[in-house]
Enzyme design. Sequence first.
Site, PDB file in Angstrom:
ATOM      1  N   HIS A 155     -17.007  43.420  15.387  1.00  0.00           N
ATOM      2  CA  HIS A 155     -16.487  42.771  14.370  1.00  0.00           C
ATOM      3  C   HIS A 155     -17.143  41.671  14.044  1.00  0.00           C
ATOM      4  CE1 HIS A 155     -14.007  40.935  17.361  1.00  0.00           C
ATOM      5  NE2 HIS A 155     -13.960  39.871  16.340  1.00  0.00           N
TER       6      HIS A 155
HETATM    7  C1  UD1 Z   1     -10.558  37.536  13.055  1.00  0.00           C
HETATM    8  C2  UD1 Z   1     -10.882  36.367  13.713  1.00  0.00           C
HETATM    9  C3  UD1 Z   1     -11.653  36.776  14.849  1.00  0.00           C
HETATM   10  C4  UD1 Z   1     -10.952  37.788  15.807  1.00  0.00           C
HETATM   11  C5  UD1 Z   1     -10.772  38.821  14.696  1.00  0.00           C
HETATM   12  C6  UD1 Z   1      -9.838  40.162  15.433  1.00  0.00           C
HETATM   13  C7  UD1 Z   1     -11.475  34.203  12.595  1.00  0.00           C
HETATM   14  C8  UD1 Z   1     -12.417  33.261  12.120  1.00  0.00           C
HETATM   15  N1  UD1 Z   1     -11.852  35.394  12.885  1.00  0.00           N
HETATM   16  O1  UD1 Z   1     -11.789  38.094  12.417  1.00  0.00           O
HETATM   17  O2  UD1 Z   1     -12.004  35.580  15.634  1.00  0.00           O
HETATM   18  O3  UD1 Z   1     -12.024  37.926  16.925  1.00  0.00           O
HETATM   19  O4  UD1 Z   1     -10.046  38.437  13.714  1.00  0.00           O
HETATM   20  O5  UD1 Z   1     -10.111  40.925  14.957  1.00  0.00           O
HETATM   21  O6  UD1 Z   1     -10.145  33.606  12.551  1.00  0.00           O
HETATM   22  N2  UD1 Z   1      -8.968  43.100   7.162  1.00  0.00           N
HETATM   23  C9  UD1 Z   1      -8.195  43.844   6.446  1.00  0.00           C
HETATM   24  N3  UD1 Z   1      -6.779  44.057   7.050  1.00  0.00           N
HETATM   25  C10 UD1 Z   1      -6.194  43.210   8.046  1.00  0.00           C
HETATM   26  C11 UD1 Z   1      -7.237  42.088   8.119  1.00  0.00           C
HETATM   27  C12 UD1 Z   1      -8.412  41.881   7.658  1.00  0.00           C
HETATM   28  O7  UD1 Z   1      -8.495  45.011   6.028  1.00  0.00           O
HETATM   29  O8  UD1 Z   1      -5.337  43.246   8.443  1.00  0.00           O
HETATM   30  C13 UD1 Z   1     -10.359  43.004   6.618  1.00  0.00           C
HETATM   31  C14 UD1 Z   1     -10.617  42.293   5.135  1.00  0.00           C
HETATM   32  O9  UD1 Z   1     -11.679  42.899   4.654  1.00  0.00           O
HETATM   33  C15 UD1 Z   1     -11.140  40.785   5.730  1.00  0.00           C
HETATM   34  C16 UD1 Z   1     -11.929  41.182   6.956  1.00  0.00           C
HETATM   35  O10 UD1 Z   1     -11.440  42.200   7.620  1.00  0.00           O
HETATM   36  O11 UD1 Z   1     -11.845  40.157   4.732  1.00  0.00           O
HETATM   37  C17 UD1 Z   1     -11.870  40.013   7.888  1.00  0.00           C
HETATM   38  O12 UD1 Z   1     -10.579  39.669   8.406  1.00  0.00           O
HETATM   39  P1  UD1 Z   1     -10.632  37.906   8.657  1.00  0.00           P
HETATM   40  O13 UD1 Z   1      -9.008  37.917   9.171  1.00  0.00           O
HETATM   41  O14 UD1 Z   1     -11.167  36.886   7.857  1.00  0.00           O
HETATM   42  O15 UD1 Z   1     -11.647  38.162  10.153  1.00  0.00           O
HETATM   43  P2  UD1 Z   1     -11.648  39.156  11.248  1.00  0.00           P
HETATM   44  O16 UD1 Z   1     -13.174  39.621  10.869  1.00  0.00           O
HETATM   45  O17 UD1 Z   1     -10.610  39.905  11.501  1.00  0.00           O
END
Ligand code: UD1
Length: 366
Positions: free
Chosen positions: A204
């Site tokens: 991820h």
């Molecule tokens: C975040 C953390 C990362 C951690 C990871 C675990 C930051 C900078 N990053 O990254 O350190 O290792 O979580 O998973 O805080 N999305 C969904 N559903 C959800 C959450 C996210 O579909 O419940 C998708 C969305 O498209 C979103 C993308 O995942 O834009 C990224 O989510 P985000 O919380 O920004 O960062 P992660 O890549 O999950």
Amino acid sequence: MSVAGARPNFMKVAPIVRALHDAGHESVFVHTGQHYDLQMSGTFLEELELSAPDFNLEVGSASHAKQTARVMERFEPVIEQVRPDWVLVVGDVNSTMACALVTAKLRPVLRCRLAHVEAGLRSYDWTMPEELNRVVTDRVADLLFTPSRDAHPNLAREGLEARATFVGNVMVDTLLHQLPRARAADMPGRLGLTRGAYVVTTLHRPSNVDAPAALSVILDALHRINRDVPVVLPIHPRTLKNALAFGLESLLRPLRVVEPLGYRGMLSLCDGAGAVLTDSGGLQEETTVLGVPCVTLRVQTERPATVTDGTNRLAPWPLTGDGIVDSWRAAMASGRRAVGERVPEGWDGDAAIRIVAALNAGDPCA
Ligand code: UD1
């Protein structure tokens, strides 16, 4: 007040909330809502026996600036209302840093203090959003709870050693508490896999999944490994979205792609794996405790104890198909260890108890 926002936070907060409760403290749990899908959040709260959050800030996904700003805006009235003695933030996600900044700025007014759990980890890679989150959070916290001894030289370099207290790894508290139930869940059996004869992968990190070239190198290597043993990929929403956008479905199709798993399902799956290939921080630690060989698909690790003491190794950087496949073969050849064998100091299931003892010893309004 304990704060969690994203998937890797919940297993760190759960034992702390329990230890606070057992010690007779009033405790408030805030979920920022950075992760919100059932598979990324809801299932975890249930399985980890975390009660429903007292506050859910429902910030959701957005750019770094927007997500961080939203957490800050929505956390401020909550802390003003509750006026806790201590705020505990865990890990290194955007929610961690956002709530740390809000708390630090209100400290003179509210006379509350801030503790960072999992302090002192450093990758020294400034392209990682988590590195920025870690450094900022440690800089503004009053008390720095470290998970391993190797965090202390990092904090000393930044002049922060005096605030550091070594407590060990709270993730391990949760792992050891949940392992019997995870094993009973028998995720390998439910997926028709043979113990020791499959690989688990998670991906991820933006550096691995946000560019077509990087993602296709990794998926191609998994494809090759999958010819020998089944590769199971519980897929992060970010990775799935990108793989489809980049037209890489043909590389995904032969793998056992499944939805993100709950805590116990994932623990059960990793416990039965021959090896784990990952870019996650938490899995490097969990595989070390489980005794399962791990290959980390990153340029470096902020968790070096998993390599020096544990079962982790870094794939050669820059990642190549051959490099990943060779590392996987070496990991498989290294074999398994028993659960808890040769783990770093303080990875023993009692870290949260040590955290609460340290909070008791400190004067909240000093
Ligand atoms: C975040 C953390 C990362 C951690 C990871 C675990 C930051 C900078 N990053 O990254 O350190 O290792 O979580 O998973 O805080 N999305 C969904 N559903 C959800 C959450 C996210 O579909 O419940 C998708 C969305 O498209 C979103 C993308 O995942 O834009 C990224 O989510 P985000 O919380 O920004 O960062 P992660 O890549 O999950």
